[in-house]
Design a protein around this motif. Sequence first.
Motif, PDB file in Angstrom:
ATOM      1  N   ASN A   1       0.828  -1.215   0.000  1.00  0.00           N
ATOM      2  CA  ASN A   1       0.000   0.000   0.000  1.00  0.00           C
ATOM      3  C   ASN A   1       0.861   1.264   0.000  1.00  0.00           C
ATOM      4  N   TYR A   2       1.769   1.319  -0.966  1.00  0.00           N
ATOM      5  CA  TYR A   2       2.797   2.361  -0.963  1.00  0.00           C
ATOM      6  C   TYR A   2       2.231   3.732  -1.323  1.00  0.00           C
ATOM      7  N   ARG A   3       2.741   4.735  -0.606  1.00  0.00           N
ATOM      8  CA  ARG A   3       2.358   6.126  -0.844  1.00  0.00           C
ATOM      9  C   ARG A   3       3.621   6.965  -1.008  1.00  0.00           C
ATOM     10  N   GLY A   4       3.669   7.799  -2.050  1.00  0.00           N
ATOM     11  CA  GLY A   4       4.810   8.685  -2.260  1.00  0.00           C
ATOM     12  C   GLY A   4       5.794   8.130  -3.272  1.00  0.00           C
ATOM     13  N   ALA A   5       6.997   8.698  -3.276  1.00  0.00           N
ATOM     14  CA  ALA A   5       8.036   8.305  -4.230  1.00  0.00           C
ATOM     15  C   ALA A   5       8.820   7.120  -3.691  1.00  0.00           C
ATOM     16  N   GLY A   6       9.067   6.157  -4.542  1.00  0.00           N
ATOM     17  CA  GLY A   6       9.876   5.003  -4.168  1.00  0.00           C
ATOM     18  C   GLY A   6      10.582   4.437  -5.383  1.00  0.00           C
ATOM     19  N   THR A   7      11.587   3.634  -5.139  1.00  0.00           N
ATOM     20  CA  THR A   7      12.337   3.027  -6.234  1.00  0.00           C
ATOM     21  C   THR A   7      12.474   1.538  -6.003  1.00  0.00           C
ATOM     22  N   VAL A   8      12.064   0.743  -6.987  1.00  0.00           N
ATOM     23  CA  VAL A   8      12.218  -0.703  -6.918  1.00  0.00           C
ATOM     24  C   VAL A   8      13.447  -1.065  -7.742  1.00  0.00           C
ATOM     25  N   GLU A   9      14.440  -1.647  -7.082  1.00  0.00           N
ATOM     26  CA  GLU A   9      15.716  -1.946  -7.728  1.00  0.00           C
ATOM     27  C   GLU A   9      15.768  -3.405  -8.146  1.00  0.00           C
ATOM     28  N   PHE A  10      16.215  -3.618  -9.389  1.00  0.00           N
ATOM     29  CA  PHE A  10      16.311  -4.965  -9.941  1.00  0.00           C
ATOM     30  C   PHE A  10      17.742  -5.245 -10.392  1.00  0.00           C
ATOM     31  N   ILE A  11      18.147  -6.482 -10.266  1.00  0.00           N
ATOM     32  CA  ILE A  11      19.386  -6.945 -10.879  1.00  0.00           C
ATOM     33  C   ILE A  11      18.995  -7.673 -12.155  1.00  0.00           C
ATOM     34  N   VAL A  12      19.702  -7.386 -13.230  1.00  0.00           N
ATOM     35  CA  VAL A  12      19.349  -7.934 -14.543  1.00  0.00           C
ATOM     36  C   VAL A  12      20.531  -8.717 -15.095  1.00  0.00           C
ATOM     37  N   ASP A  13      20.282  -9.926 -15.547  1.00  0.00           N
ATOM     38  CA  ASP A  13      21.304 -10.713 -16.234  1.00  0.00           C
ATOM     39  C   ASP A  13      21.321 -10.258 -17.691  1.00  0.00           C
ATOM     40  N   ALA A  14      22.377  -9.518 -18.053  1.00  0.00           N
ATOM     41  CA  ALA A  14      22.463  -8.948 -19.403  1.00  0.00           C
ATOM     42  C   ALA A  14      23.363  -9.757 -20.321  1.00  0.00           C
ATOM     43  N   SER A  15      23.659 -11.005 -19.946  1.00  0.00           N
ATOM     44  CA  SER A  15      24.576 -11.811 -20.762  1.00  0.00           C
ATOM     45  C   SER A  15      24.019 -12.093 -22.147  1.00  0.00           C
ATOM     46  N   GLU A  16      22.694 -12.075 -22.300  1.00  0.00           N
ATOM     47  CA  GLU A  16      22.075 -12.282 -23.609  1.00  0.00           C
ATOM     48  C   GLU A  16      21.146 -11.121 -23.947  1.00  0.00           C
ATOM     49  N   GLY A  17      21.543  -9.915 -23.554  1.00  0.00           N
ATOM     50  CA  GLY A  17      20.694  -8.755 -23.777  1.00  0.00           C
ATOM     51  C   GLY A  17      19.633  -8.642 -22.700  1.00  0.00           C
ATOM     52  N   LEU A  18      18.736  -7.672 -22.850  1.00  0.00           N
ATOM     53  CA  LEU A  18      17.683  -7.461 -21.866  1.00  0.00           C
ATOM     54  C   LEU A  18      16.488  -8.335 -22.219  1.00  0.00           C
ATOM     55  N   ARG A  19      16.226  -9.317 -21.332  1.00  0.00           N
ATOM     56  CA  ARG A  19      15.127 -10.249 -21.551  1.00  0.00           C
ATOM     57  C   ARG A  19      14.169 -10.176 -20.370  1.00  0.00           C
ATOM     58  N   PRO A  20      12.863 -10.246 -20.619  1.00  0.00           N
ATOM     59  CA  PRO A  20      11.881 -10.107 -19.537  1.00  0.00           C
ATOM     60  C   PRO A  20      11.872 -11.245 -18.536  1.00  0.00           C
ATOM     61  N   ASP A  21      12.628 -12.334 -18.810  1.00  0.00           N
ATOM     62  CA  ASP A  21      12.705 -13.431 -17.844  1.00  0.00           C
ATOM     63  C   ASP A  21      14.046 -13.449 -17.118  1.00  0.00           C
ATOM     64  N   ARG A  22      14.803 -12.348 -17.206  1.00  0.00           N
ATOM     65  CA  ARG A  22      16.139 -12.297 -16.625  1.00  0.00           C
ATOM     66  C   ARG A  22      16.324 -11.098 -15.694  1.00  0.00           C
ATOM     67  N   PHE A  23      15.302 -10.749 -14.947  1.00  0.00           N
ATOM     68  CA  PHE A  23      15.481  -9.692 -13.949  1.00  0.00           C
ATOM     69  C   PHE A  23      14.879 -10.132 -12.628  1.00  0.00           C
ATOM     70  N   TRP A  24      15.476  -9.670 -11.526  1.00  0.00           N
ATOM     71  CA  TRP A  24      15.056 -10.100 -10.195  1.00  0.00           C
ATOM     72  C   TRP A  24      15.056  -8.911  -9.226  1.00  0.00           C
ATOM     73  N   PHE A  25      14.112  -8.921  -8.335  1.00  0.00           N
ATOM     74  CA  PHE A  25      14.000  -7.890  -7.296  1.00  0.00           C
ATOM     75  C   PHE A  25      15.212  -7.945  -6.356  1.00  0.00           C
ATOM     76  N   MET A  26      15.792  -6.775  -6.092  1.00  0.00           N
ATOM     77  CA  MET A  26      16.866  -6.686  -5.103  1.00  0.00           C
ATOM     78  C   MET A  26      16.373  -6.047  -3.815  1.00  0.00           C
ATOM     79  N   GLU A  27      15.797  -4.844  -3.944  1.00  0.00           N
ATOM     80  CA  GLU A  27      15.323  -4.116  -2.776  1.00  0.00           C
ATOM     81  C   GLU A  27      14.456  -2.954  -3.242  1.00  0.00           C
ATOM     82  N   MET A  28      13.742  -2.369  -2.284  1.00  0.00           N
ATOM     83  CA  MET A  28      12.973  -1.171  -2.580  1.00  0.00           C
ATOM     84  C   MET A  28      13.453  -0.060  -1.667  1.00  0.00           C
ATOM     85  N   ASN A  29      13.794   1.074  -2.264  1.00  0.00           N
ATOM     86  CA  ASN A  29      14.166   2.261  -1.501  1.00  0.00           C
ATOM     87  C   ASN A  29      12.915   3.102  -1.294  1.00  0.00           C
ATOM     88  N   THR A  30      12.510   3.217  -0.045  1.00  0.00           N
ATOM     89  CA  THR A  30      11.247   3.880   0.267  1.00  0.00           C
ATOM     90  C   THR A  30      11.457   5.371   0.500  1.00  0.00           C
TER      91      THR A  30
END
Length: 666
Positions: A267-296
């Motif tokens: 139930n987030y309110r305000g500005a926040g950033t969801v950080e992801f780590i992406v495996d770019a070994s084969e370019g940017l693919r929608p099945d190759r990113f994972w949640f790291m943390e959220m900066n609230t």
Amino acid sequence: MITKILIANRGEIACRVIRTARRMGIATVAVFSDADRDALHVKMADEAVRIGPAPAAESYLDIGAIIDAARVTGADAVHPGYGFLSENPDFVEAVERAGLIFIGPSADAIRAMGLKDAAKRLMEKAKVPVVPGYHGDAQELVVLAGKANEIGFPVLIKARAGGGGKGMRRVDDQADFPAALSSAKREAKASFGDERVLVEKFVDTPRHIEIQVFGDSHGNVVHLFERDCSAQRRHQKVIEEAPAPGMTEEMRAAMGEAAVKAAQAINYRGAGTVEFIVDASEGLRPDRFWFMEMNTRLQVEHPVTEAITGLDLVEWQIRVARGERLPKRQRELSISGHAVEARIYAEDAARGFLPAVGTVGHLQFAEGMRVDTGVAEGDTITPFYDPMIAKAIVHAPTRTEAIAELAGGLSRTEIAGTVTNTGFLVRLLRQDDFAGANLDTGMIDRHVDELVTAIQTPEEVIAFMAVVVSGMVDPHTTPEEPAVLIGPWENWGYPRRDVRLSHEGEVESYSVTRRGVREWRVSGGALAEPLQLSELKRQADGSGWTAYVNGRRKAVRIARLEDGITVFEEGAAHVRGIPKIERAGDAAAGGDTVTAPMPGVVKEVTASAGQTVKAGDALIVMEAMKMEMTLSAPRDGTIGEVLVKAGQQVSDGTVLIALEAEENAS
């Protein structure tokens, strides 16, 4: 309504909030420690209140003092900025108990995302992809080491509280795990008051891509697209850009949807950033990113998002805190052009990016860049806080244009009085892999030697320095005025001055002879042979000085300070100190002592008198400017005396450990 905002922060983010609040007709209150009494954010605000001494724990982290400052000034809202108390749920509750509006998320939302292990379990339930790893409660070495073996090396040890790379260690081998765990826990405890960690799989060819999200109190959540923060060192962001190079619409939609799900789950309110780590070994693919943390909170790099969307995120924060709905819906948001941001720090890239201190005696940013700063000319960079001087941001139609304009602007930026990383930033922006968008979080480390190579000062630049320091030229003249200061008449030849300049602990002696109205001869010191400097004059636009050196025209910009001189040319800053009196024997024998490279706190002492050591053995752990550093034995020998203890505050150059003289060493 919000009529007056107290900003519970300092530096450039406090100045940033003040600018938007002023445009919205809202009064502002700054808080300051003793170290910041004359800081720029204090001068900009409508009111300012002292909250304590210089250490952050006694000022910017003092919840009671900040609440009292809000009460005494009649503020009705508090903006936390970033860092300090911005992600502290106890602070949010204290603000709200005082009847004030907190411009940010709820305490519950911050708690939900504040501990990385719990946040990742929550994200798994919300069907947001999460990096494989151990996010449990056990903290014993045997358990964590076992989990690391199960996950498979390399792994990352990460503090479960906080962020910014603090308490984070990459471990490539099982044998190195215990030492890395101990170091990560110690740094996590010092940074966040919580030594607990988690262990995750290290992703090969990782890119760090984050999504800006915004929510309101009416249940609406949108994302404002992505930022690429892959250009990092020591897990600290160096250059950020938006949009991410190589991003596809499919990938953007998948990451945006995941980020919105994450925000909705709490139930987030305000500005926040969801950080992801992406495996770019084969370019940017929608099945190759994972949640790291959220900066609230608001992020340091939010200006690049503002640039590509045309929005003011601080204004959105204030409107949401007032109970308004989000100003725009998802379908109304779009991307325009490309933006790049670089963080200008007081740090010495050639010395392992060691944070620096000093008084900024000369400060001039190039035109054409957005500059967010909390530092003004004459301010002092102290060891108490993060040494960031400014953020420089450029927005252009394309990535290539934005990078070129930012590199050019940084190369024309003049900062004297402290070491900065501007030269490193210019080289990084122009580096082939970065310019070609061949990005991952290890890129800087792979190219660090070429990026931090110390630039030798050209001899013609030294000639400029010697002439200016000689006192036979006035650096403040206008183009129409003569540049010569006529000294006493000398009957037996041309007027001559001896000049001493210091460089890397060595004193260089030069002889400067004035041979005409605008002609000098410089010899000695680091010069292979005498140089003739003639026709010295200021450029008509006031941007610098020109002269002919041995008949070749040279243009430079000069900052002459009381204790040194800096010459800027072609993107480089060449510095020489001006010693008042050369004191022979002042410096302790470099091989016989371990000294503090900068002001800081001794965190751990592993050495004792009489101990036999080898060169490179770890003896002391120090913490300075939020960075932990290990100081090692300079040579083989025996420790004669340990002069400090854990918890002691030391100044730059303090001798911490003395080795026995070599003839007595066993």
